[in-house]
Design a protein around this motif. Structure first.
Motif, PDB file in Angstrom:
ATOM      1  N   SER A 280     -92.977  18.537 -23.087  1.00  0.00           N
ATOM      2  CA  SER A 280     -94.197  18.978 -23.768  1.00  0.00           C
ATOM      3  C   SER A 280     -94.545  18.005 -24.879  1.00  0.00           C
ATOM      4  O   SER A 280     -93.681  17.540 -25.619  1.00  0.00           O
ATOM      5  N   ASP A 335     -92.144  13.326 -17.783  1.00  0.00           N
ATOM      6  CA  ASP A 335     -92.724  14.558 -18.328  1.00  0.00           C
ATOM      7  C   ASP A 335     -92.561  15.760 -17.407  1.00  0.00           C
ATOM      8  O   ASP A 335     -93.214  16.785 -17.604  1.00  0.00           O
ATOM      9  N   THR A 342     -93.803  25.251 -21.796  1.00  0.00           N
ATOM     10  CA  THR A 342     -94.003  25.341 -23.239  1.00  0.00           C
ATOM     11  C   THR A 342     -95.386  25.879 -23.552  1.00  0.00           C
ATOM     12  O   THR A 342     -96.389  25.355 -23.061  1.00  0.00           O
ATOM     13  N   ARG A 390     -96.399  28.442 -15.569  1.00  0.00           N
ATOM     14  CA  ARG A 390     -97.178  27.875 -16.672  1.00  0.00           C
ATOM     15  C   ARG A 390     -97.583  29.012 -17.595  1.00  0.00           C
ATOM     16  O   ARG A 390     -97.403  30.192 -17.272  1.00  0.00           O
TER      17      ARG A 390
END
Length: 483
Positions: A280, A335, A342, A390
């Protein structure tokens, strides 16, 4: 290796399902009551979707459908597979289109159950194979990929970046990256932040304006022993900077001004760390493999100063970062941590799976990024592990898979403050493909605008039946209308 271990564990646990069949049947009844009782199922976050500029990285807030009963909205197969694997490293969804990067093309599939589920809306042929993908999409439905140019296929160089409109399949621009002779599928990383596409390949980096394709800044290794290894995007832009060589490597994390590349702050990672990932950018979270090849800790940083806030041990957790993930270090890994999600003020991490038959298969813990403490926990069920997908506002979207043919899989929303669970979809994936499609080590799992998608990252043919089609992706939507 990680994927094989996961599949073996699931097969062992599935054997126990026979002994627990009665429990499983009761679980289905409980699931139906859970939706219709007016209890958990009626609770939902009142968060509204943020107002975003067209070139900002999309942040969608979901609303529950009128009915959680699932139906297929996309189902696409691949045929004529090569002798080795066919990679499909990117999956993105808008409200209208599911798009896939497969080999040397990107395809868009319409999301509409009223028409042929296998139809293709558009197909974009690329100069060469896809080398790196962004996990992000802009608010108006654009994303970026890095590809091989036609004259670099034998050398394997990956020095072209392009932006595509996912709704139409139109290539908006394509640029050759400067001094990218050492950019390969194994080391190239790509990220989006507001109005900017940033690419790094270990010996250089470059950033472009996402609208015009104008080059904003670039760096090379010519005058420094420190170089950008990769970026994390979203609300901000973080760079992972590597100094030294393979035998003596130091890492630092830098927050950059996306338009100029200027450093706003630096955080130096402790020496002795084997690898670093950036799950994040805002809030900034650093995943480190300290003394091991797997991630051992998450480090949270102050977004304004870069000072360390907390260190969270990953003992007992499965963040699933980077090169440990199938299919290895390809397509950009800096990433990508599939077991970590997050939000604005919470970090959600997936635990390792349990071998206990009567206990929840695993759980998701919500951590306070300032204090590093666990503040809430969402349990899976016996034979039903959970995966964080998510955030949706301040809630977490969770995929709960199933390891038998009785209990349905589900996508639910979880409010970590009230511990309320909101059902979005209940469904079964195709029996022969369910374990692989629902496994984040092998497939992309997305939920966007009321639809769940499960897409293999690699496909290989059955040698006994080489002409048989292989399921590439399936999309599930509600059989009822959304509010």
């Amino acid at each position: 290796m990680a994927a094989n271990t996961s599949r073996s564990k699931r097969r062992r646990r599935l054997l126990g399902a026979v002994a627990a069949l009665v429990v499983a049947v009761l679980g289905v009844g409980a699931g139906l009551l859970w939706y219709n009782s007016g209890g958990h199922g009626q609770e939902r976050s009142d968060a509204k979707a943020p107002r975003q500029a067209p070139d900002a990285v999309r942040e969608t807030v979901e609303r529950p459908p009128r009915s959680p009963e699932g139906q297929a909205v996309v189902m696409h197969n691949e045929t004529g597979l090569p002798d080795d694997q066919l990679y499909a490293p990117g999956t993105w969804a808008t409200g209208k289109i599911l798009a896939r990067a497969v080999g040397h093309r990107i395809e868009g599939y319409p999301i509409d159950p009223r028409f042929d589920l296998t139809s293709t809306a558009w197909k974009l042929r690329l100069d060469g194979h896809v080398c790196a993908v962004s996990r992000d999409v802009t608010a108006d439905g654009r994303t970026a990929v890095v590809v091989q140019p036609p004259d670099a296929a034998k050398k394997g160089v990956c020095n072209e970046v392009l932006v595509v409109d996912l709704d139409t399949g139109e290539k908006l621009w394509q640029k050759k990256m400067p001094s990218a002779d050492f950019a390969y599928v194994t080391n190239t990383n790509l990220a989006l932040t507001r109005g900017v596409v940033a690419v790094a390949w270990g010996k250089g980096s470059v950033a472009y304006d996402i609208g015009s394709g104008k080059r904003l800044w670039n760096t090379t290794l010519a005058t420094s022993q420190c170089h950008d290894t990769g970026f994390a995007g979203g609300r901000a832009l973080l760079a992972l900077v590597t100094c030294g060589d393979d035998d003596d490597t130091d890492y630092r994390v830098e927050k950059l001004d996306p338009r100029t590349g200027k450093v706003r702050w630096r955080y130096s990672v402790s020496k002795g760390v084997q690898d670093v990932y950036l799950p994040s950018a805002d809030p900034p979270v650093v995943a480190v493999a300290a003394g091991d090849t797997l991630v051992t800790d998450l480090i949270t940083l102050d977004p304004a100063s870069g000072e360390r806030r907390a260190r969270i041990s990953m003992r007992g957790y499965q963040p699933d970062c980077g090169a440990a993930m199938y299919p290895g270090p390809f397509f950009g890994t800096v990433d990508k941590c599939y077991g970590v999600v997050t939000g604005r003020d919470r970090i959600f991490v997936m635990s390792k799976e349990s071998d206990e038959i009567r206990k929840p298969a695993n759980h998701i813990t919500a951590f306070d990024p300032v204090k590093g403490t666990a503040v809430a926990r969402f349990d899976g069920r016996p034979f039903q592990p959970v995966l964080p997908v998510r955030t949706s506002g301040d809630d977490l979207i969770v995929f709960r898979s199933t390891l038998d043919d009785v209990q349905p899989a589900a996508v639910v929303g979880w409010n970590p403050r009230t511990d309320k669970e909101t059902p979005y979809l209940l469904f079964h994936l195709p029996e022969d493909d369910a374990s692989e499609l629902g496994d984040p080590e092998q497939s992309d799992v997305l939920y966007e605008q009321g639809h769940a998608f499960f897409a293999r990252r690699a496909m290989e043919r059955d040698d006994s039946h080489p002409k048989d089609p292989v399921l590439s992706v399936i999309g599930i939507g509600s059989a009822g209308l959304r509010h």
